[in-house]
Design a protein around this motif. Structure first.
Motif, PDB file in Angstrom:
ATOM      1  N   UNK A  65      12.023   7.207   8.838  1.00 55.53           N
ATOM      2  CA  UNK A  65      11.396   8.107   7.902  1.00 55.53           C
ATOM      3  C   UNK A  65      11.271   9.476   8.391  1.00 55.53           C
ATOM      4  N   UNK A  66      10.722   9.724   9.743  1.00 58.77           N
ATOM      5  CA  UNK A  66      10.909  11.139  10.351  1.00 58.77           C
ATOM      6  C   UNK A  66      12.045  11.566  10.440  1.00 58.77           C
ATOM      7  N   UNK A  67      13.069  10.800  10.711  1.00 62.58           N
ATOM      8  CA  UNK A  67      14.500  11.307  11.099  1.00 62.58           C
ATOM      9  C   UNK A  67      14.896  12.102   9.713  1.00 62.58           C
ATOM     10  N   UNK A  68      14.582  11.048   8.458  1.00 59.29           N
ATOM     11  CA  UNK A  68      14.959  11.403   7.063  1.00 59.29           C
ATOM     12  C   UNK A  68      14.374  12.843   6.761  1.00 59.29           C
ATOM     13  N   UNK A 126       3.121   3.785   2.870  1.00 60.76           N
ATOM     14  CA  UNK A 126       2.806   5.193   3.298  1.00 60.76           C
ATOM     15  C   UNK A 126       3.750   5.888   4.336  1.00 60.76           C
ATOM     16  N   UNK A 127       3.846   7.233   4.068  1.00 60.50           N
ATOM     17  CA  UNK A 127       4.397   7.957   5.243  1.00 60.50           C
ATOM     18  C   UNK A 127       3.522   8.413   6.198  1.00 60.50           C
ATOM     19  N   UNK A 134       0.890  -1.162   0.098  1.00 58.62           N
ATOM     20  CA  UNK A 134      -0.046   0.036  -0.055  1.00 58.62           C
ATOM     21  C   UNK A 134       0.896   1.158   0.066  1.00 58.62           C
ATOM     22  N   UNK A 135       0.430   2.261  -0.545  1.00 58.06           N
ATOM     23  CA  UNK A 135       1.011   3.681  -0.596  1.00 58.06           C
ATOM     24  C   UNK A 135      -0.075   4.530  -0.881  1.00 58.06           C
ATOM     25  N   UNK A 136      -0.514   5.239   0.250  1.00 63.33           N
ATOM     26  CA  UNK A 136      -1.648   6.122   0.295  1.00 63.33           C
ATOM     27  C   UNK A 136      -1.305   7.393   0.867  1.00 63.33           C
ATOM     28  N   UNK A 137      -2.429   8.274   1.206  1.00 60.59           N
ATOM     29  CA  UNK A 137      -1.983   9.593   1.769  1.00 60.59           C
ATOM     30  C   UNK A 137      -1.496   9.594   3.125  1.00 60.59           C
ATOM     31  N   UNK A 184       4.299  15.499   6.577  1.00 59.40           N
ATOM     32  CA  UNK A 184       5.402  14.549   7.257  1.00 59.40           C
ATOM     33  C   UNK A 184       5.848  15.301   8.489  1.00 59.40           C
ATOM     34  N   UNK A 185       6.063  16.469   8.487  1.00 58.71           N
ATOM     35  CA  UNK A 185       6.821  17.269   9.592  1.00 58.71           C
ATOM     36  C   UNK A 185       5.537  17.400  10.733  1.00 58.71           C
TER      37      UNK A 185
END
Length: 288
Positions: free
Chosen positions: A172-175, A96-97, A64-67, A241-242
């Motif tokens: 991913x948050x660190x990224x 997903x992020x 899955x890759x959604x919003x 994301x932030x």
């Protein structure tokens, strides 16, 4: 080769699913707008499904890759969600992020139903997805990850298990924390150079070979100087994301003053009408 489903054919999911099909996997796709799924099949083969549940039935791996968190819960736990169609021993891989909280929630739900779950956000943007060279950061059980990794590598340059459920999302948050600070510093450097009357392309060519060098400088420095901001990863997405990052920081007590400041700078870019500009558009608020 595996029987797989892919849920979500956005700017990332569309090419990621294509790479799976090209590598010989048997791919079923689902997208909220069904016409887009039909177009994908006309271009790549495979088949479509009308619901996530239908797409997941009989599959070994469901990607899955959604919003966002809400979209993710809908395609997994909703009335027609994939988790109602997945069988024991199958694997759910989420690109997903999203929050670490929803990653742990889905992991627990999957275990209760007898299948595996990996949170696997990606870095590399639209270009990385198109070219099959994404970096994938994963959380979950080692044995489940080992089974999913070969399929993940269909569209990745690198993939690594970072820890238990949620560890992929935390990585991913660190990224995103690191990207935010780097892009702001690069924006200020280019802005300063312009005010000083320097040849910015020459400056970037020199300093990119030293300690200031970065992916952002190599890939976005010249276009930032030219005022071009149309490279796929939009300001709206970065702010989403932030928001996740800052929410997690409030929970774990991390101090992120620069990240919080850059998030507000991105809000300024949105007020300028730059919602869909690339994240490198931070420089625009300095030159308005």
């Amino acid at each position: 080769m595996a029987k797989v489903a892919f849920l979500g054919l956005g700017v990332m999911g569309y090419p990621m699913a294509r790479h799976l099909q090209a590598k010989g996997h048997e791919v079923t796709v689902y997208n909220r707008t069904h016409a887009k799924a039909e177009r994908w099949v006309s271009e790549n083969g495979g088949r479509t499904a009308r619901t996530p549940r239908e797409a997941a039935q009989g599959q070994e791996i469901v990607f899955a890759c959604v919003g966002n968190d809400d979209d993710l819960r809908q395609v997994t736990l909703g009335p027609d969600g994939a988790f109602h169609g997945m069988g024991a021993g199958s694997i759910f891989v989420d690109h997903t992020t999203a929050s670490a909280e929803v990653a742990r929630e889905l992991y627990a739900a999957a275990r209760e139903k007898g299948f595996g779950c990996i949170d696997a956000p990606v870095s590399g943007g639209q270009a990385g997805a198109e070219n099959g060279v994404l970096t994938v950061m994963c959380g979950g059980d080692a044995d489940v990850y080992a089974k999913a990794e070969p399929a993940i590598m269909s569209f990745a340059r690198a993939s690594r298990l970072m820890g238990p459920a949620g560890a992929g999302q935390l990585t991913k948050m660190i990224n995103q924390i690191c990207i935010a600070g780097i892009v702001q510093g690069l924006s200020e450097g280019i802005h300063f150079g312009k005010k000083a009357g320097l040849d910015i392309e020459a400056v970037l060519d020199v300093i990119s070979k030293g300690a200031a060098g970065s992916w952002q400088m190599e890939n976005r420095g010249k276009t930032m100087n030219q005022g071009k901001f149309d490279f796929g990863f939009a300001v709206d997405w970065m702010r989403k994301d932030l928001s996740i990052v800052l929410g997690e920081a409030r929970k774990n007590g991390a101090s992120l003053p620069v990240t919080a400041l850059v998030d507000q700078f991105y809000a300024d870019v949105q007020k300028m009408g730059g919602n869909r500009w690339d994240t490198s558009s931070l420089i625009a608020r300095l030159e308005k």
